[in-house]
Design a protein around this motif. Structure first.
Motif: not given
Lengths: 195, 344
Positions: B162-165, B181-188, B192-194, B212-221
């Motif tokens: 909660e301190t980051m997202f 044991a790998t997972v990605l958390v992506s969000g605002l 912040s709203t942007d 630099d990735i200023q968008d929601q990540i929807v897939a990753f490897s």
């Protein structure tokens, strides 16, 4: 043997027709008109994908559909009639989406046997607006048909006909791998009014 | 003159015809030739495969097993399921709606005989992954702090998210066999709203993904060295995670209907490529960022816009791919090199 049996059956069916022709008086002349209301099932035959191997897809995943139309034709001489036909075709595939097609075609008919019993042969060419799921497509449309008519009054008759439809789906862009021919067979019952 | 007019008319019809057919969908006859019967359980997310038995969550029937053409409901019909997942060992876990008194979920785990067993886990889970048992939850003592958990464990893998997202974040899992044991958390970013932030957790250790990735990540490897990220707008990024490069000439499109608000369903094939369904073809993205469109092989009978895949389950032992769809139930691709798709 089977082929000979089929030929004999066909000749047996057609014999009364040509017998009728021998006694029939020319029914039509230039300016004669015919209105026809048509309806019946349409059997999907096969798809042909030009860029697939194999190209021939006999299991179209389409169920037998339905077709209804109105046709108007005027005679240019005693045997040839030309006119137009506007129809509506629908069929369900394996899911709940609906294929619809609205063909509008120029139709030319040759009626070599005339009278109480008639034998109309028709060719059609036009285009059709086809829709399926989220897609639509305006295609060319070609048809061929042979029927057997019985006029129970001087003006009104009923016709049973079998035919063939060709609906090409042509793409020139990235979707050209989907260029294909849709092939169908309508079995149509018609009510005609002539004067 | 008459002949010229006829020719012009034919060409005009042809031109109109071609002009009316520019869309992202496949040809109509192609779509029709691939249609399959719709199942009556609604959209299906495949959770796990156990021999000939499949576990799935459906929108109309809840948690189901499927075997020998029979769907069997596994959860109590009186308690709608709020969260569901398969753990990293392919055990099925689900949580009914939260307790109105404590605001927390009681998790149930299906044992081998599909009998739900209540677990001693008490927290409000608000995001879960499908296959690897990842969960973001608030504890009952706090409704503002949230942590990352795995496999219904009592202790969090990572804390203080909660301190980051902000709370509107997405959780993207990866097969343990590809990167443990790998997972990605992506969000605002929090408050912040942007501004977007992305954290890659490997064994609990967090790495900040290139800002630099200023968008929601929807897939990753991620394979321990190379990372691929696909954003909501269809952009592809590649690199080592901390430094990523955008493929400027590439924008992918994928079907979102039925899966909006979630990461897009993906799987990582035996060669380590990230594979997912596009709008009209499948895409394969190699660890070095090379994007390939797949319209042949398994995609031949699966790439139709008629099918919207909700989830994949790739069996690395047999090489078979399984999946759930929005309308057509479950499918199996026995061999990714072939074009056979078996609808179950």
């Amino acid at each position: 043997m089977k082929r000979i049996t089929i030929m004999v059956l066909i000749l047996a069916v057609l014999a009364p027709v040509f017998a009728a022709d021998a006694t029939a008086i020319g029914q039509y002349q230039m300016g004669s008109q015919m209105f026809t209301f048509r309806a019946g099932p349409v059997i999907p035959l096969f798809f042909y994908f030009f860029n697939d191997n194999p190209s021939f897809v006999s299991d179209t995943h389409l169920k037998t559909g339905g077709y209804g139309s109105i046709r108007y034709q005027g005679f240019t001489n005693s045997q040839i009639a030309i006119g137009g036909e506007l129809g509506y075709y629908f069929a369900y595939p394996r899911n709940d989406d609906l294929l619809t097609s609205v063909p509008l075609q120029f139709v030319a008919s040759w009626i070599p046997v005339q009278g109480t019993i008639e034998l109309p042969i028709s060719l059609g060419l036009g285009f059709a607006y086809n829709s399926f799921a989220q897609s639509s497509y305006l295609s060319m449309f070609a048809s061929a048909e042979i029927g057997l008519s019985w006029y129970f009054t001087d003006q009104w008759g009923i016709t049973v006909s079998a035919g063939y439809w060709l609906i090409p789906e042509i793409y020139t862009d990235a979707k050209r791998i989907d260029t294909s021919l849709g092939n169908f067979s309508p079995i149509v019952v018609s009510i005609s009014y002539r004067n | 003159m008459k002949r010229t007019l006829i020719l012009a008319a034919i060409l005009s019809i042809l031109a109109i015809s071609l002009g009316c057919n520019i869309d992202a969908q496949e040809g109509i006859f192609r779509q029709i030739s691939k249609t399959e019967a719709e199942v009556k359980v609604g959209s299906v997310e495949l959770l796990a495969v156990d021999g000939t038995k499949y576990y799935a969550m459906s929108t109309l029937m809840g948690l189901l097993s499927y075997e020998n053409n029979i769907w069997t409901r596994l959860d109590p019909a009186t308690d709608p399921i709020a969260r569901v997942m398969a753990t990293s060992s392919d055990d099925i876990a689900y949580a009914p709606l939260s307790d109105p008194t404590t605001g927390t979920h009681t998790w149930y785990l299906l044992d081998g005989s599909d009998v739900p067993q209540a677990q001693a886990v008490s927290r409000f889970s608000f995001i879960t992954t499908l296959h690897e048992g990842w969960e973001i939850a608030k504890t009952d003592s706090s409704q503002t702090e949230f942590d990352l958990y795995r496999d219904l464990g009592g202790a969090p893998v990572a804390t203080d998210l909660e301190t980051m997202f902000s709370e509107n974040l997405w959780l993207l899992e990866i097969d343990d066999a590809v990167s443990a044991a790998t997972v990605l958390v992506s969000g605002l970013q929090k408050d912040s709203t942007d501004t977007y932030v992305h954290k890659l957790y490997v064994g609990g250790a967090a790495t900040s993904v290139d800002a630099d990735i200023q968008d929601q990540i929807v897939a990753f490897s991620y394979n321990g060295t190379d990372m691929i990220a696909v954003t909501k707008s269809g952009k592809v990024w590649y690199g080592d995670g901390t430094t990523m490069t955008e493929k400027a000439d590439t924008t992918l499109s994928f079907p979102t209907n039925g899966i909006a608000g979630k990461p897009i369903p993906t799987f990582i094939d035996a060669s380590g490529n990230l594979v997912f369904q596009g709008s009209s073809v499948f895409y394969s993205i190699a660890p070095n960022g090379t994007v390939t469109s797949i319209s042949d092989r398994f995609s031949t009978n699966l790439r139709s816009s008629s099918f919207k895949v909700t989830s994949y389950y790739f069996n690395r032992t047999t090489g078979a791919l399984y999946g759930g769809t929005v309308k057509n139930g479950l499918f199996k691709v026995p061999d990714l090199a072939g074009d056979t798709v078996d609808w179950l």
